[in-house]
Design an enzyme around this catalytic site. Sequence first.
Site, PDB file in Angstrom:
ATOM      1  N   HIS B  64       3.108   8.836  -0.041  1.00 17.67           N
ATOM      2  CA  HIS B  64       2.074   9.572   0.338  1.00 17.67           C
ATOM      3  C   HIS B  64       2.386  10.979   0.289  1.00 17.67           C
ATOM      4  CE1 HIS B  64       0.126   5.899   2.426  1.00 17.67           C
ATOM      5  NE2 HIS B  64       1.423   5.552   2.324  1.00 17.67           N
ATOM      6  N   ASN B  96      -4.701   6.335  -1.098  1.00 13.97           N
ATOM      7  CA  ASN B  96      -5.483   6.779   0.294  1.00 13.97           C
ATOM      8  C   ASN B  96      -5.523   8.125   0.627  1.00 13.97           C
ATOM      9  OD1 ASN B  96      -3.047   6.421   0.824  1.00 13.97           O
ATOM     10  ND2 ASN B  96      -3.121   5.548   2.632  1.00 13.97           N
ATOM     11  N   HIS B 181      -0.499  -4.629  -0.217  1.00 13.45           N
ATOM     12  CA  HIS B 181      -0.101  -4.432   1.327  1.00 13.45           C
ATOM     13  C   HIS B 181      -0.045  -5.691   1.950  1.00 13.45           C
ATOM     14  CE1 HIS B 181       0.608  -2.426   5.200  1.00 13.45           C
ATOM     15  NE2 HIS B 181      -0.428  -3.011   5.492  1.00 13.45           N
ATOM     16  N   HIS B 234       6.244  -3.117   0.003  1.00 11.54           N
ATOM     17  CA  HIS B 234       7.208  -2.975   1.239  1.00 11.54           C
ATOM     18  C   HIS B 234       7.434  -4.238   2.050  1.00 11.54           C
ATOM     19  CE1 HIS B 234       3.446  -2.436   2.857  1.00 11.54           C
ATOM     20  NE2 HIS B 234       3.275  -1.234   2.783  1.00 11.54           N
ATOM     21  N   ASP B 307       8.213   4.883   0.639  1.00 11.45           N
ATOM     22  CA  ASP B 307       6.888   4.509   1.195  1.00 11.45           C
ATOM     23  C   ASP B 307       6.923   5.733   2.474  1.00 11.45           C
ATOM     24  OD1 ASP B 307       4.583   3.453   2.194  1.00 11.45           O
ATOM     25  OD2 ASP B 307       5.340   1.840   3.391  1.00 11.45           O
ATOM     26  N   PHE B 325       1.076   5.248  12.183  1.00 12.96           N
ATOM     27  CA  PHE B 325       2.328   4.463  11.632  1.00 12.96           C
ATOM     28  C   PHE B 325       3.071   5.619  10.664  1.00 12.96           C
ATOM     29  CE2 PHE B 325      -0.667   0.789  12.952  1.00 12.96           C
ATOM     30  CZ  PHE B 325       0.370  -0.117  13.223  1.00 12.96           C
ATOM     31  N   GLY B 326       4.176   5.163  10.200  1.00  8.62           N
ATOM     32  CA  GLY B 326       4.694   5.815   8.958  1.00  8.62           C
ATOM     33  C   GLY B 326       6.104   6.717   9.385  1.00  8.62           C
TER      34      GLY B 326
END
Lengths: 314, 427
Positions: B64, B96, B181, B234, B307, B325-326
């Site tokens: 991203h 996204n 996902h 993932h 990711d 998240f992330g």
Amino acid sequence: MIDLTFRQKHLLGIEGLQPWEIADLLDCADRYVDLNRRPAKKLQLLDGLTQINLFFESSTRTLTSFELAGKRLGADVVNMAVQGSSIKKGETLIDTAMTLNAMRPDVLVVRHQDSGAVSLLARHVNCSVINAGDGSHEHPTQALLDALTIRRRKGRLEGLTVAICGDVRHSRVARSNILLLLAMGASVRLIGPPTLLPRAFSTFGCELFTDMAKGLQGCDIVMMLRLQNERMQGSYVPSVREYFHLYGLTREKLAHAAPDALIMHPGPMNRGVEIDGVIADDIDRSAILDQVEMGVAVRMACLDLLTRDWRAAA
Amino acid sequence: MRPLLFTAVRLLDPATGLDAPGELLVQQGRIAAFGPSVDRPDGVEIVAGEGACLCPGLVDMRVHFGEPGTEHKERLASGIRAAAAGGVTSVAVLPNTRPPIDDPAMLEFVARRARQLKSVKVYPYAALTKGLEGRELAELALLKEAGAVAFTDAEQALADARVMQRALAYASALDLLVVQHPEEPSLASGGVVNEGAIAVRLGLRGIPAIAEVMMVERDLHLVRATGARYHVAHISTRAAIDAVRRAKAEGLRVTCETTPHHLALNELEVEGYRTFAKVSPPLRAEADREAVVEGLVDGTIDVIASDHSPQDQDSKRLPMAQAEFGVIGVETMLPVSLRLVHEGQMSLLDLLRKLTVAPADLLGLEAGRLAQGAAADLTLFDAERPWKITEAGLSSLAKNTAFEGRLVQGRVLLTMVDGRVVHRFTA
């Protein structure tokens, strides 16, 4: 007063407390029970210190209990209910913490709806922080007041069998009690429908029961938890009626426990949901009002012990 | 551009199995020659490898980069800088964004913005459904012609089985890659960490491991019925990896990828409410992490992708339930993954395959190989060199690494895209 030093700066949970620290806290609280029963209750111990009760989640009894505890020790107590106010303006928890910190309080008593929020806040302030309940995580003063109640009624904690019944999944009271009771040598049974009693709770070292009668067999203490109304919508249980049928504490179910078993509830009670009103009111069996009384004493002990180093330095 | 010669390097090409000392010559942006020794043209610039590894530039098939929409977290420019520092020469960016990449014009916009930066190559994914809403198919054929390398609803599972069935059926006719996902949302929603003892003790809502395998197994039925190419993003649980292993044995066109954090870390990282360890899917139990490593070793897991999910401080300095998240990872993917080589679980070539040719082939990119005439997208790295990952040392705009303070082994020394040096390590 007992000459104690407390090595903790904050009281964020029962986790991390050593059994001797728990015992010290309870011993100290014991003295305050006696003090609170005298007509002249007020001490000057915390004279000049400021206590802020910062509640992000509504509460009547816990807030009142902390307020009384602070005032009886002579602290200046300010209550802040934050629901909606700053949060709606977009202020973050850390901003709120740092803002209040700049007002130089000596003790912050914090309740928040998110697990871990109180320890996050504690990292950003200089004063002592007492966790008055964070999400589903911990509510250490509740566990301490429950322990004090049990100790005064039964004379000990070690070797007792305690059943905790109801919505264990969402309960911070249950988690703190499990940690404390196991640390002090009691054995703990958890009773509830599987939807409200995740199997992973066995990793604490508790026994899990879905059959209330079996779970209560021979128990010395029966601790009931509040079932919140929103659990109906989450399809955790089908109805209040069915919940009471399976897990409501009635005379018949209580008959499985030890004859002198003590009934406890952290309040506020839902009569007819998790507990039959008749049992709750039975003064020989129910320790529910004792718990409220012990609450003030325990919170006084926490305030006293956490501020000792500060007061000594001053 | 002056010709450039790498001397005294260990040439590594997973596509051909080459692993030998030698030299490699770059001319006019392409690999002109390589072998034990190559002729030196006039005016050649020499990069002395001193025994370092030279491999095809890494391909990160899941990042991203925040543009457009969340430029305060990451921009294409900063993301690309981080990629270059991590030895990554091609990335696939997820759709996204805000607005999402569900329209050829949006896709071309992102691709053009990236091209202007003349560095790491950026290949956009496109949305599988309009607005990533999981209801109506996006214009898959037009998006494919505009350059979409694969199709996914990014961090949301395509939950509706009928829509998924249609997406797979439609995609199969166009030979598109559909990326899922893998998470059954009705089981996972509201969860923040892996379901289990740690979630219970911390009083946090759990995301059960079975939410992953349920979605994967449902999709596998649809893949069997449609013959589509399907890729699990993932992957993080033993059960889901087992399901993919069985599907591969059955001959379905199924692949999957995992992340450096899922192969290196487990759920214990969330102790103390560390929001920098809050990722989707969550860091799992140690047994699942071990299954991820086994899946990589036995080939069930085809690809490692970072990711890379940039988050600013304000999105992470919150109670666990409220934090985003992330984690970022494009820059640390190689050294974290090299742990498998240092621990003797995989050969260096096998690991590099999952970071180069495997993702390139999945996405249909001309990348990931050392071949005469191929674009000179190259990564020179010292596989042994130890260093400590620190926020301050990272190039990406966001600093939400799960590996803060960790010691790793393996340092990217130089990254080259089309013969241009886009990153050079300075001690």
